[in-house]
Scaffold this motif. Structure first.
Motif, PDB file in Angstrom:
ATOM      1  N   HIS A 229       0.826  -1.099  -0.160  1.00 22.70           N
ATOM      2  CA  HIS A 229       0.035   0.126   0.085  1.00 22.70           C
ATOM      3  C   HIS A 229       0.979   1.212   0.072  1.00 22.70           C
TER       4      HIS A 229
ATOM      5  N   ASP B 277       0.726   4.088   1.697  1.00 22.12           N
ATOM      6  CA  ASP B 277       1.102   4.434   2.805  1.00 22.12           C
ATOM      7  C   ASP B 277       2.151   3.513   3.523  1.00 22.12           C
ATOM      8  N   THR B 278       1.999   2.277   3.522  1.00 22.84           N
ATOM      9  CA  THR B 278       2.923   1.309   4.074  1.00 22.84           C
ATOM     10  C   THR B 278       4.297   1.637   3.262  1.00 22.84           C
TER      11      THR B 278
ATOM     12  N   PHE C 150       5.418   4.556   2.340  1.00 20.17           N
ATOM     13  CA  PHE C 150       5.764   5.786   2.852  1.00 20.17           C
ATOM     14  C   PHE C 150       6.505   5.503   4.207  1.00 20.17           C
TER      15      PHE C 150
ATOM     16  N   ARG D 188      -1.654  10.422   7.216  1.00 16.17           N
ATOM     17  CA  ARG D 188      -1.520   9.067   7.676  1.00 16.17           C
ATOM     18  C   ARG D 188      -1.726   8.977   9.265  1.00 16.17           C
TER      19      ARG D 188
ATOM     20  N   LEU E  13       1.736   1.581  11.808  1.00 18.35           N
ATOM     21  CA  LEU E  13       0.756   2.305  10.869  1.00 18.35           C
ATOM     22  C   LEU E  13      -0.402   1.143  10.113  1.00 18.35           C
TER      23      LEU E  13
ATOM     24  N   ALA F 208      -2.764   0.606   7.342  1.00 18.10           N
ATOM     25  CA  ALA F 208      -3.183   0.838   5.582  1.00 18.10           C
ATOM     26  C   ALA F 208      -4.029  -0.144   5.131  1.00 18.10           C
TER      27      ALA F 208
END
Length: 181
Positions: free
Chosen positions: A3, A5-6, A8, A40, A137, A139
């Motif tokens: 993903h 965001d992962t 990132f 995020r 995190l 995601a």
């Protein structure tokens, strides 16, 4: 492929881990700027762990995470947000992220419809210099809409260490006929 965001978080943590002041490839918690997480941030959590502990306690969790689980998570065991059958895999991922000094991504499922979600774990050093923090995190791969009566526990499917381990694997050696690590 992870993903965005992962990816990132992995890239951001890797950048922090490469600073000159970093010891053994694990950045200090103080080096992490919450504003760098941007949109995020509601899906970010920080957990504290004791040395040798296979679990961690959630110190703070973003509003999205607490909304997803339906309750404040401060002081909850990190393993408590996972189904009992998933806890050994998650405990192993916690150990791996600290031992190998690299992020670990857990591919998981949520809800009756088994919506896919990635949970990333990355180690951080606390004020004492010990590796006693875990940056995490959530995601989700798609919008999660769970009914009020659906269980809010995650189901871990697989975990993977990302990047090159910053620490060599432990090995046994013999010195003078005596085994040492």
């Amino acid at each position: 492929m992870f993903h965005p965001d992962t990816q990132f978080l992995i890239d951001h943590w890797t950048g922090l881990s490469r600073h000159e002041s970093v010891r053994a490839g694990i950045p200090d918690r103080a080096a992490l700027e919450p504003a760098a997480m941007g949109l995020r941030l509601p899906r970010v959590f920080i957990a504290g762990r004791s040395d040798g502990d296979h679990d961690a306690v959630i110190r703070l969790a973003g509003a999205w995470i607490e909304g997803f689980h339906g309750e404040p998570l401060k002081d909850h065991a990190l393993l408590s947000v996972w189904r009992s059958a998933s806890r050994p895999l998650v405990a192993a991922a916690l150990t791996q992220t600290v031992r190998e000094a690299r992020p670990v991504v857990i591919a998981a499922l949520a809800g009756v419809l088994s919506a896919q979600i990635e949970v990333t774990l990355a180690p951080l050093r606390g004020p004492s210099g010990a590796v006693d923090r875990i940056l995490g995190l959530y995601a989700p791969m798609a919008t999660l809409s769970l009914s009020a009566e659906e269980p809010r526990l995650l189901t871990a499917r697989v975990s993977i260490g990302v990047g090159v381990a910053a620490r060599p694997p432990l090995a046994l050696a013999a010195v003078g006929g005596r085994r040492i690590a």
